[in-house]
Design a protein around this motif. Structure first.
Motif, mmCIF file in Angstrom:
data_model
loop_
_atom_site.group_PDB
_atom_site.id
_atom_site.type_symbol
_atom_site.label_atom_id
_atom_site.label_comp_id
_atom_site.label_asym_id
_atom_site.label_seq_id
_atom_site.Cartn_x
_atom_site.Cartn_y
_atom_site.Cartn_z
ATOM 1 N N GLY A 231 0.779 -1.230 0.000
ATOM 2 C CA GLY A 231 0.000 0.000 0.000
ATOM 3 C C GLY A 231 0.812 1.281 0.000
ATOM 4 N N ILE A 232 2.136 1.184 0.011
ATOM 5 C CA ILE A 232 2.948 2.401 0.065
ATOM 6 C C ILE A 232 2.706 3.280 -1.165
ATOM 7 C CG2 ILE A 232 5.287 3.331 0.177
ATOM 8 C CD1 ILE A 232 4.307 2.029 2.774
ATOM 9 N N GLU A 233 2.606 2.660 -2.326
ATOM 10 C CA GLU A 233 2.348 3.454 -3.529
ATOM 11 C C GLU A 233 0.981 4.119 -3.479
ATOM 12 O OE1 GLU A 233 4.084 2.287 -7.400
ATOM 13 O OE2 GLU A 233 4.188 0.286 -6.500
ATOM 14 N N THR A 234 -0.006 3.437 -2.909
ATOM 15 C CA THR A 234 -1.327 4.059 -2.730
ATOM 16 C C THR A 234 -1.219 5.271 -1.822
ATOM 17 O OG1 THR A 234 -2.455 1.937 -3.040
ATOM 18 C CG2 THR A 234 -3.680 3.687 -1.918
ATOM 19 N N GLY A 235 -0.436 5.137 -0.752
ATOM 20 C CA GLY A 235 -0.227 6.262 0.152
ATOM 21 C C GLY A 235 0.440 7.437 -0.530
ATOM 22 N N MET A 236 1.383 7.161 -1.414
ATOM 23 C CA MET A 236 2.058 8.236 -2.145
ATOM 24 C C MET A 236 1.084 8.953 -3.079
ATOM 25 S SD MET A 236 5.630 6.197 -2.872
ATOM 26 C CE MET A 236 6.595 7.515 -3.594
ATOM 27 N N GLN A 237 0.223 8.188 -3.728
ATOM 28 C CA GLN A 237 -0.785 8.815 -4.593
ATOM 29 C C GLN A 237 -1.760 9.650 -3.765
ATOM 30 O OE1 GLN A 237 -0.961 8.763 -8.130
ATOM 31 N NE2 GLN A 237 -2.344 10.436 -7.575
ATOM 32 N N MET A 238 -2.121 9.164 -2.587
ATOM 33 C CA MET A 238 -2.990 9.931 -1.701
ATOM 34 C C MET A 238 -2.368 11.275 -1.351
ATOM 35 S SD MET A 238 -4.543 7.184 1.030
ATOM 36 C CE MET A 238 -5.070 8.538 2.091
ATOM 37 N N LEU A 239 -1.070 11.271 -1.084
ATOM 38 C CA LEU A 239 -0.396 12.529 -0.764
ATOM 39 C C LEU A 239 -0.475 13.500 -1.928
ATOM 40 C CD1 LEU A 239 2.797 11.465 1.242
ATOM 41 C CD2 LEU A 239 0.819 12.725 2.067
ATOM 42 N N LEU A 240 -0.243 13.013 -3.127
ATOM 43 C CA LEU A 240 -0.361 13.879 -4.301
ATOM 44 C C LEU A 240 -1.778 14.435 -4.413
ATOM 45 C CD1 LEU A 240 1.626 11.874 -7.020
ATOM 46 C CD2 LEU A 240 2.326 14.012 -5.905
#
Length: 272
Positions: free
Chosen positions: A242-251
């Motif tokens: 889920g780290i990539e999902t978290g990065m997209q959420m930040l964007l």
């Protein structure tokens, strides 16, 4: 697809509920092309003596610091801690924070006001009003923790929802707590500290991060700058989930950077 994946919330077998050694988890992180990890083994201040947390954290830090050397050039390894009930005995909390050279101190809360982990509560037998009482107590406590301000990041700010809403489908209206959430987020932002996007909820019955993007956006609106991302993995195979999902959420929330701590200082990495 993002690069520079960093997982800031991991549990080794030094946690009572962890499974794999720090060395094994580091090896798996390298296999998964993860750039950096932070071990945040549990230190539950409420049960400090009973569950031998000083010994556990001593071992965790020793192994993490050894791994820093072994994996240098392949993986950035940090020695952190996840502390719960930090206000139970503030002198004891201070002692633990000062004894170890942590890279990151995460303040989380796992227990209701009666000392029961939300994980252990049978919410099928709890009324909605009782659940609201628990959440009021929970966020009242987190306001105090935010003002205490001796942590680096606040972990999984919607932890009780994993069990109330995810597992037991209680129709909780979180709008009731918007003002309390604002006080927490504003205090954290003003103090230059971080909140966490905990991605473990994506893979359970809740189906969402802890907290959801609503609160990450609000943190940004209130001046928040630092956000860590963590899988909360207790097994090597879950590391980095889920780290990539978290990065997209930040964007999506208006951030261009995520935060990783070293020697208790925030390092900002551009999301690319």
């Amino acid at each position: 697809m993002f690069i520079n994946l960093f997982d800031s919330h991991l549990h080794s077998d030094n946690s009572f509920d962890g499974t794999h050694s720090i060395t094994f988890m580091c090896e798996k992180a390298v296999e998964k092309n993860i750039s950096g990890i932070c071990f945040t083994d549990h230190c539950e201040l409420l049960d400090f003596e009973l569950d031998h947390y000083e010994m556990r954290i001593t071992q965790s830090c020793f192994e993490a610091n050894k791994a820093k050397v072994v994996f240098k050039g392949r993986l950035a390894v940090m020695a952190g801690v996840e502390m719960s009930d930090v206000l139970h005995d503030e002198a004891l909390t201070d002692y633990m924070i000062n004894k170890f050279d942590f890279d990151m101190v995460m303040a989380s809360q796992h227990y209701d006001s009666d000392g029961t982990d939300y994980y252990d509560i049978d919410f099928s037998k709890i009324t909605l009003e009782e659940a609201y009482r628990m959440l009021t107590d929970y966020y009242t406590y987190l306001i105090r923790v935010a003002k205490w301000n001796k942590f680096d990041t606040m972990g999984h700010l919607t932890y009780p929802l994993r069990y109330m809403v995810g597992d037991n489908k209680l129709p909780v209206d979180m709008k009731r707590y918007d003002d309390m959430f604002d006080e927490i987020l504003k205090t954290v932002a003003e103090n230059g500290k971080a909140i966490e996007i905990n991605t473990s909820g994506l893979f359970g019955s809740l189906g969402d991060t802890l907290p959801s993007i609503k609160y990450v956006k609000r943190f940004r609106e209130l001046g928040g700058e630092y956000v860590t991302i963590g899988s909360d993995a207790h097994r090597a195979e879950h590391l980095g989930r889920g780290i990539e999902t978290g990065m997209q959420m930040l964007l999506d929330a208006g951030f261009n950077y995520f935060t990783f701590y070293k020697a208790r200082q925030p390092i900002q990495f551009r999301i690319i």
